[in-house]
Design a protein around this motif. Structure first.
Motif, short mmCIF file in Angstrom:
data_model
loop_
_atom_site.label_atom_id
_atom_site.label_comp_id
_atom_site.label_asym_id
_atom_site.label_seq_id
_atom_site.Cartn_x
_atom_site.Cartn_y
_atom_site.Cartn_z
N VAL A 186 4.53 -3.24 9.49
CA VAL A 186 4.11 -1.66 11.03
C VAL A 186 5.82 -1.59 11.54
CG1 VAL A 186 3.33 -0.66 13.09
CG2 VAL A 186 1.41 -2.73 11.36
N PRO A 187 5.43 0.18 11.43
CA PRO A 187 7.42 0.43 12.30
C PRO A 187 7.29 -0.80 13.80
CG PRO A 187 5.99 2.13 11.08
CD PRO A 187 4.86 1.32 11.12
N ARG A 188 8.74 -1.17 13.59
CA ARG A 188 8.81 -1.64 15.27
C ARG A 188 10.18 -1.02 15.52
NH1 ARG A 188 5.59 -5.98 16.01
NH2 ARG A 188 5.13 -6.67 13.30
N SER A 189 10.84 -0.40 15.15
CA SER A 189 12.12 0.76 15.83
C SER A 189 11.80 2.40 14.90
CB SER A 189 13.26 0.14 15.15
OG SER A 189 13.08 -0.08 13.93
N ALA A 190 12.57 3.27 15.57
CA ALA A 190 12.98 4.06 15.29
C ALA A 190 13.48 4.66 13.93
CB ALA A 190 13.05 4.95 16.31
N GLU A 191 14.00 3.76 12.78
CA GLU A 191 14.39 3.33 12.24
C GLU A 191 13.09 3.72 11.21
OE1 GLU A 191 17.33 0.47 11.59
OE2 GLU A 191 18.34 1.30 13.09
N PHE A 192 12.35 4.80 10.62
CA PHE A 192 11.11 4.83 9.73
C PHE A 192 12.00 4.89 8.28
CE2 PHE A 192 10.05 6.57 14.11
CZ PHE A 192 9.02 5.50 14.12
N SER A 193 10.51 4.61 7.37
CA SER A 193 11.42 4.61 5.72
C SER A 193 9.97 4.76 5.17
CB SER A 193 12.02 3.16 5.30
OG SER A 193 10.76 2.52 5.73
N LEU A 194 10.10 5.75 4.04
CA LEU A 194 8.47 5.28 3.27
C LEU A 194 8.31 4.64 2.20
CD1 LEU A 194 9.67 9.58 2.01
CD2 LEU A 194 8.76 8.87 3.44
N THR A 195 7.61 4.17 1.74
CA THR A 195 7.15 3.92 0.99
C THR A 195 7.72 3.47 -0.13
OG1 THR A 195 4.92 4.00 2.29
CG2 THR A 195 5.29 2.08 0.11
N PRO A 196 7.95 1.93 -0.44
CA PRO A 196 8.91 1.94 -1.71
C PRO A 196 8.49 1.96 -2.97
CG PRO A 196 9.02 0.52 -0.35
CD PRO A 196 8.18 0.65 0.33
N SER A 197 8.93 2.82 -3.78
CA SER A 197 8.47 3.06 -5.48
C SER A 197 7.56 2.34 -5.76
CB SER A 197 9.83 3.55 -5.76
OG SER A 197 9.35 3.00 -7.46
N GLN A 198 6.47 3.02 -6.45
CA GLN A 198 5.26 2.10 -6.26
C GLN A 198 5.48 1.73 -7.90
OE1 GLN A 198 1.31 3.42 -6.14
NE2 GLN A 198 1.22 3.65 -8.53
N ALA A 199 6.47 1.88 -9.29
CA ALA A 199 6.59 1.59 -10.07
C ALA A 199 7.49 -0.22 -10.01
CB ALA A 199 7.28 2.69 -11.11
N GLY A 200 9.06 -0.07 -9.16
CA GLY A 200 9.89 -0.32 -8.88
C GLY A 200 9.19 -2.10 -8.11
N LEU A 201 8.24 -1.03 -7.57
CA LEU A 201 7.66 -2.34 -6.59
C LEU A 201 6.71 -3.27 -7.89
CD1 LEU A 201 8.15 -3.93 -3.86
CD2 LEU A 201 5.85 -2.56 -3.21
N GLN A 202 5.78 -2.48 -8.17
CA GLN A 202 5.13 -3.39 -9.04
C GLN A 202 5.54 -4.11 -9.89
OE1 GLN A 202 1.29 -1.30 -10.71
NE2 GLN A 202 1.88 -2.28 -12.86
N SER A 203 6.76 -3.67 -10.50
CA SER A 203 7.39 -4.68 -11.61
C SER A 203 7.96 -5.89 -10.68
CB SER A 203 8.74 -3.71 -12.07
OG SER A 203 9.70 -5.21 -13.21
N ASP A 204 8.11 -5.95 -9.22
CA ASP A 204 8.95 -7.60 -8.74
C ASP A 204 7.65 -7.82 -8.32
OD1 ASP A 204 11.49 -6.09 -7.76
OD2 ASP A 204 10.36 -5.41 -6.60
#
Length: 334
Positions: A186-204
Motif C-alpha cells: 500500500v502506498p505510504r508516501s506520494a512517491e507512487f509507482s506502477l505495478t512492475p512488469s508482470q513477465a519480469g516479476l514472474q521470472s523473479d
C-alpha cells in the motif's frame, strides 16, 4: 477576488469522459461469486475488508439460484469463487461440485493459509479431486514483505501450502492450474509507482521459489491496489487518496480498455445482487437494468437472459484497472 482552489475531485477527470465511447457489456462468459466476507486473515490491502469477525455469506436460496444460473446458461464457461476466504463461507462446495458437473472451469481465489485452519485440512485434496484451478495470493516472494501485508507467519504457511499443492500435481498437471497473485505494498508516501512488469516479476518469483523451496507454478498475475476498502481508508488517513487517484488517472492506458474484466463477467455478492466487477461490488455500485434499477440473479432467471446489462457502471477508481499495463483478476491487460 481570490478564487478558491478546485476541489480534489475536480482535478480527476471522470473515467467515462476519458473513453471514446460507452463501456458496453460483451457476451457473459465468467461468473464471479463473492461467497462472503468471513476470512481467517485481515490483510492490509484487502478491498473486501474481510476478516475473522465478519459474518456475511451466501444463503441457501442464493446458492440454489446461482446453481440454476450455471445450469441454464452454457455460455458461462468459468466460475470464479472469491471472498473473504471463499472456502469458509456457505455454498462453497455445492457451487464447486455443481459447476464441475456442468463442465465449467472453476477457479478459487485462495489465501493458502486456510489449509491450516481447523476443519479445512482436506482442501488441497478436494481441489485436486475436482480439478479446481487455484489462484493463490502471494503478494511477494520474500517473507518479510508478505508478513507485513498479511500477518506474521503467513509466508511460511503459504510456502507449505504451495509445496502440498505441487505434491498433488498442481503446477505440473495441465488439469491442475496453480497461479499466484502479486499485490504491491500500500502506498505510504506520494512517491507512487506502477505495478512492475508482470513477465519480469514472474521470472523473479519462479527463480526464487524454485531455488529456495522447489515450488513451481503456472502464471503470476499482477494486480494494482485500487483505492477502495482498506487501501482507501489508509490513503485517506494519510491525505494520499486524491493524489493516488490522480496518479492512476495520469497513467491511464486506452489500450487496456478492450480487455477490461468487467465487460464479459458478472460479479455476484452474497445477497445475489449483480455488479460489473468485484471492485464495484465493494463500493456498492450495482449493475443496472435499462430502466436504471439494480439487478439480481433472480432477475436474470426470471428474464431467462444474461443480457440485461447494456453498459458497465464506472467510477474514478476504474483508473486502477487501466493504469500502465492494466490490472484485472487475471493480471496485466497489455
Amino acid at each position: 477576488m481570490v478564487q478558491s482552489p478546485p476541489s480534489p475531485a475536480a482535478t480527476v477527470t471522470p473515467f467515462d469522459q476519458r473513453l471514446d465511447h460507452p463501456l458496453t457489456k460483451l457476451p457473459i462468459s465468467v461468473l464471479q461469486i463473492n461467497l462472503g466476507r468471513r476470512c481467517n486473515l485481515a490483510c492490509t490491502h484487502c478491498h473486501v475488508e474481510a476478516g475473522p469477525n465478519r459474518t456475511e455469506e451466501l444463503s441457501p436460496a442464493v446458492t440454489d439460484q446461482l446453481i440454476e444460473l450455471m445450469r441454464r446458461f452454457p455460455q458461462i464457461t468459468t466460475v470464479d469463487l472469491t471472498g473473504g476466504a471463499p472456502e469458509m463461507n456457505y455454498g462453497f462446495r455445492p457451487l464447486v461440485e455443481a459447476a464441475r458437473e456442468l463442465g465449467k472451469t472453476v477457479m478459487v481465489r485462495s489465501n493458502l493459509t486456510i489449509f491450516f485452519a481447523p476443519g479445512f485440512a482436506d482442501l488441497p485434496e478436494y481441489f485436486a479431486r475436482h480439478q479446481v484451478q487455484v489462484v493463490a495470493s502471494l503478494p511477494c516472494y520474500l517473507e518479510d514483505n508478505v508478513d507485513k501485508q498479511r500477518g506474521s507467519g503467513v509466508y511460511s504457511e503459504s510456502i507449505r501450502a504451495l509445496q502440498r499443492l505441487n505434491q498433488l500435481g498442481y503446477g505440473h498437471n495441465p488439469a491442475l492450474g496453480l497461479d499466484l497473485v502479486y499485490n504491491p505494498p500500500v502506498p505510504r508516501s506520494a512517491e507512487f509507482s506502477l505495478t512492475p512488469s508482470q513477465a519480469g516479476l514472474q521470472s523473479d518469483y519462479e527463480q526464487y521459489l524454485r531455488s529456495h523451496f522447489g515450488i513451481v507454478f503456472n502464471h503470476l498475475y499482477t494486480i494494482t491496489n485500487l483505492p477502495i476498502g482498506r487501501v482507501k481508508q489508509y490513503l485517506q488517513g494519510k491525505d494520499l487518496y486524491w493524489p493516488y487517484l490522480r496518479f492512476l488517472a495520469d497513467h491511464h492506458n486506452p489500450a487496456t480498455v478492450p480487455s477490461l474484466m468487467c465487460r464479459n463477467q458478472l460479479s455476484v455478492d452474497y445477497d445475489g445482487i449483480l455488479y460489473d466487477c468485484d471492485f464495484n461490488q465493494m463500493e456498492a455500485v450495482p449493475s443496472l437494468s435499462s430502466s436504471g434499477q439494480p439487478l439480481t440473479v433472480a432477475d436474470l432467471l426470471a428474464a431467462n437472459s444474461l443480457d440485461l446489462i447494456a453498459e458497465v457502471q464506472t467510477r474514478p477508481f476504474c483508473y486502477g484497472c487501466t493504469a500502465g499495463a492494466g490490472s484485472s483478476c487475471g493480471g496485466a491487460l497489455t
